[in-house]
Design an enzyme around this catalytic site. Sequence first.
Site, PDB file in Angstrom:
ATOM      1  N   ASP A 161      54.028  37.427  41.752  1.00 27.95           N
ATOM      2  CA  ASP A 161      53.347  38.714  41.549  1.00 27.95           C
ATOM      3  C   ASP A 161      52.106  38.834  42.409  1.00 27.95           C
ATOM      4  O   ASP A 161      51.505  39.898  42.493  1.00 27.95           O
ATOM      5  CB  ASP A 161      52.908  38.863  40.090  1.00 27.95           C
ATOM      6  CG  ASP A 161      54.056  38.755  39.137  1.00 27.95           C
ATOM      7  OD1 ASP A 161      55.081  39.387  39.401  1.00 27.95           O
ATOM      8  OD2 ASP A 161      53.932  38.029  38.142  1.00 27.95           O
ATOM      9  N   ASP A 181      55.090  42.715  35.061  1.00 24.18           N
ATOM     10  CA  ASP A 181      55.981  41.606  35.352  1.00 24.18           C
ATOM     11  C   ASP A 181      56.592  41.224  34.008  1.00 24.18           C
ATOM     12  O   ASP A 181      56.032  41.528  32.960  1.00 24.18           O
ATOM     13  CB  ASP A 181      55.156  40.466  35.951  1.00 24.18           C
ATOM     14  CG  ASP A 181      55.899  39.160  35.954  1.00 24.18           C
ATOM     15  OD1 ASP A 181      57.015  39.143  36.469  1.00 24.18           O
ATOM     16  OD2 ASP A 181      55.364  38.175  35.443  1.00 24.18           O
ATOM     17  N   CYS A 186      28.361  28.924  16.027  1.00 22.81           N
ATOM     18  CA  CYS A 186      27.174  29.084  15.196  1.00 22.81           C
ATOM     19  C   CYS A 186      26.350  27.805  15.169  1.00 22.81           C
ATOM     20  O   CYS A 186      26.675  26.818  15.816  1.00 22.81           O
ATOM     21  CB  CYS A 186      27.565  29.489  13.780  1.00 22.81           C
ATOM     22  SG  CYS A 186      28.574  28.251  12.975  1.00 22.81           S
ATOM     23  N   ASP A 237      51.556  37.597  36.176  1.00 20.59           N
ATOM     24  CA  ASP A 237      50.948  36.272  36.084  1.00 20.59           C
ATOM     25  C   ASP A 237      51.476  35.282  37.102  1.00 20.59           C
ATOM     26  O   ASP A 237      50.873  34.266  37.340  1.00 20.59           O
ATOM     27  CB  ASP A 237      51.175  35.687  34.692  1.00 20.59           C
ATOM     28  CG  ASP A 237      52.595  35.187  34.518  1.00 20.59           C
ATOM     29  OD1 ASP A 237      53.503  35.887  34.992  1.00 20.59           O
ATOM     30  OD2 ASP A 237      52.790  34.117  33.940  1.00 20.59           O
ATOM     31  N   CYS A 243      28.061  24.541  14.336  1.00 16.17           N
ATOM     32  CA  CYS A 243      28.913  23.999  15.398  1.00 16.17           C
ATOM     33  C   CYS A 243      28.061  23.192  16.374  1.00 16.17           C
ATOM     34  O   CYS A 243      28.452  22.103  16.801  1.00 16.17           O
ATOM     35  CB  CYS A 243      29.591  25.124  16.178  1.00 16.17           C
ATOM     36  SG  CYS A 243      30.353  26.365  15.168  1.00 16.17           S
TER      37      CYS A 243
END
Lengths: 728, 53
Positions: A630, A444, A42, A626, A45
Amino acid sequence: MTDLSLPSTSACPACAAAPIAQRVAHAAAPDAIILSLPGVHCAMCITDVERALMARPGVRAARVNLTLKRVTVQAPGLGADDLIPALAAIGYEAHELDPDALSATAADKQGRDLLMRIGIAGFAMMNVMILSVAVWSGADAATRDLFHWISGAIALPTVAFAGQPFFGSAWAALRGGRLGMDVPISLALILATAISLYETTQSGHHAYFDAAVMLCFFLLIGRYLDHRTRAIARSAAAELTALEVPRAHLLCDGGEQVVPIAQLVPGDLIRVRAGGRIPADGEVVEGRSETDRSLLTGETLPMLAEPGTILSAGEVNLSGPLTLRVIAAGKDSSLSRLTALVEAAEAARGRYSSLAERASRAYAPMVHLMAALSLAGWFWATRDLRLSINVAAAVLIITCPCALGLAVPAVVTAASGRLFRRGLLIKDGTALERLSEIDTVVFDKTGTLTMGRPRLAAGDDLPDDLRAVAVSLAAGSSHPLSQAIVAAFPDQQPARIDGIGEYPGQGVSGVWQGRRVSLGRADWLGIIDDDMHRSGSSAWLSIEGQAPRRLDFIDELRPGAADTVHRLRAQGRRVILLSGDRPAAVADVAARLGIGEYHAGIDPIGKAQMVGALGDDGAKVLMVGDGLNDTAALARAHASISPASALDAARVASDVVLTGQDLGAVADALQTARRATARIRENFTISILYNLVAVPVAIAGFATPLLAALAMSASSITVTLNALRLRR
Amino acid sequence: MEILSILIPVSLGLGALGLGAFIWALRGRQFEDPKGDAERILSDEWDDRPRPD
């Protein structure tokens, strides 16, 4: 672990809806530092971050881009390490981004180019439309001719300029011997403009300048949405890559130097601190530690590393600093060796032809055929070439896939925006369609269904005094098992232990009330123990004069994992667990999640083969994983998802990246994909219905520019509104 | 109908003015951070004078 979608703590509704990270738009100066700020949301920030950065001496300029959640800092002589603490002090998490990896300026330029063409087409459309409305409402003779001439003067340069993206790709398609969607579009644009110019010179009744310009305008919007979706995905993927600025600590001439991984050569000595990822394959020459190989093999038990052990790039060093002699780096390392496997898997998957491609393949010949037939038919019946060409042009304009051009991009934009808010990044344009066909989901284990982070099991069994000893011993160590012990007893007062010493790769030991106490591996403490038959890892607490106690750890489940599996099964999908870990560990996770079908101890090639075999049997497989092990399976599957914590190679191979922690988004993704594909089909039906009504009128020769304009805008708007329903 | 000779150039001119403004904004990179610009107006940081950059 990089969680990009931090929960927004703000109460303002505008901040709650995370924005779509838009195209990268930096005219980054050579010495600019780019930091990713996942927490900004916002106006406060922006002000806080910019003020904190500007307050640092040496910072010349700092500008937050809220859309991209980034800050670009001009600070000659300063590094990211100088700035990140300043932001951390005011409560903003910041990560350095590699500016070179964010080279998306070409895509950015293309986006602005499209916007410019949209602007010009829009301007021309409005002005031509004002004149056309006057003609439709009865202007005649000299006034009508004047209006046609002015319209032509506006439309001709507009079509020539704004139509270029279509002409270019139509020309490329024709040269390749194909008949894409852009060929009928270009033909309609050119024919409509040419016939209108001719009619104007002959002071005819009908001119289609407004239709030509409107066609440009709507189609360019579709093109822009498509471009933006792809650019967002590309920049988000680039951001994930840029997050890991790959560096190694090179030892040379008694000093330590930070160098990019690409500069490492075999024979170099590198230092890997505890908790760091091993940057290149190497042999340990000094130090003892344990390594976590879960991203490479799925194995959850830490492996002992001592001088002489060969370690692979991608392993994480757990307890003590290690010095490695590099054996292979960069392209030769074991990380890169899997690339060949991934390429083979991708080739086996074959090319998916999207709904839009299939539609245009059926549609484009139809359009040409109908226009040609009406030209021939009218010429045969009337022997009037001018009239026949007029009718053929009207048919082309009305059948022109204006709504078809918007049908897919509008839906994909709406759906990926919705999924982005749920923490999913769509990397591939056809991923949504492929996700909607999924009937089998392969997970996985380590790092996907579980967090890859141990948690102390049955901690309550430990007596209070031993608990204090364990916490006290564990507190000084950065080993994940030690940290799990500390996390298990947050309120425990540590016992007073003297002379605590950590033996990297072995354990921690000290003196408590005159007795030697140790926490560590079974073999270090001289205990015969067989880890293989238990589901989790374990450590032993030994106290002089007492029987040693085993502390068991289980791998913590990812939030939403159980719920996701349950939902997938409730939707009638087959759920399979494939892991490289030990059978006991895999069986335990499968039992906790209620997955009946699981396979343990599978190597990377085995995973890819099993996914391939499922696909050959007709199943549409979604692979969620991940690890490096894989990667080939991710590439082989019909669609694939990987969490943001995955290795770069796995993220590259997958179609969708999960930016949050919660696995529940996977089930949402399948559901949203199914709805999106239904919307795309609806949109095709809508545009075909419009054609069914309008085409006979055009072929019969009753089409007027007014009817063409109405049919075109009405169908485009209906299609867009239908797509927007997805946002709810 | 003589009024058309004034009205048409006027309408085209106004439209062209808008188009010019759009292209100027596009060239000036004003579409880079739409969300940030929407939020920045709420901050009173540079209310008294323009930001020097």
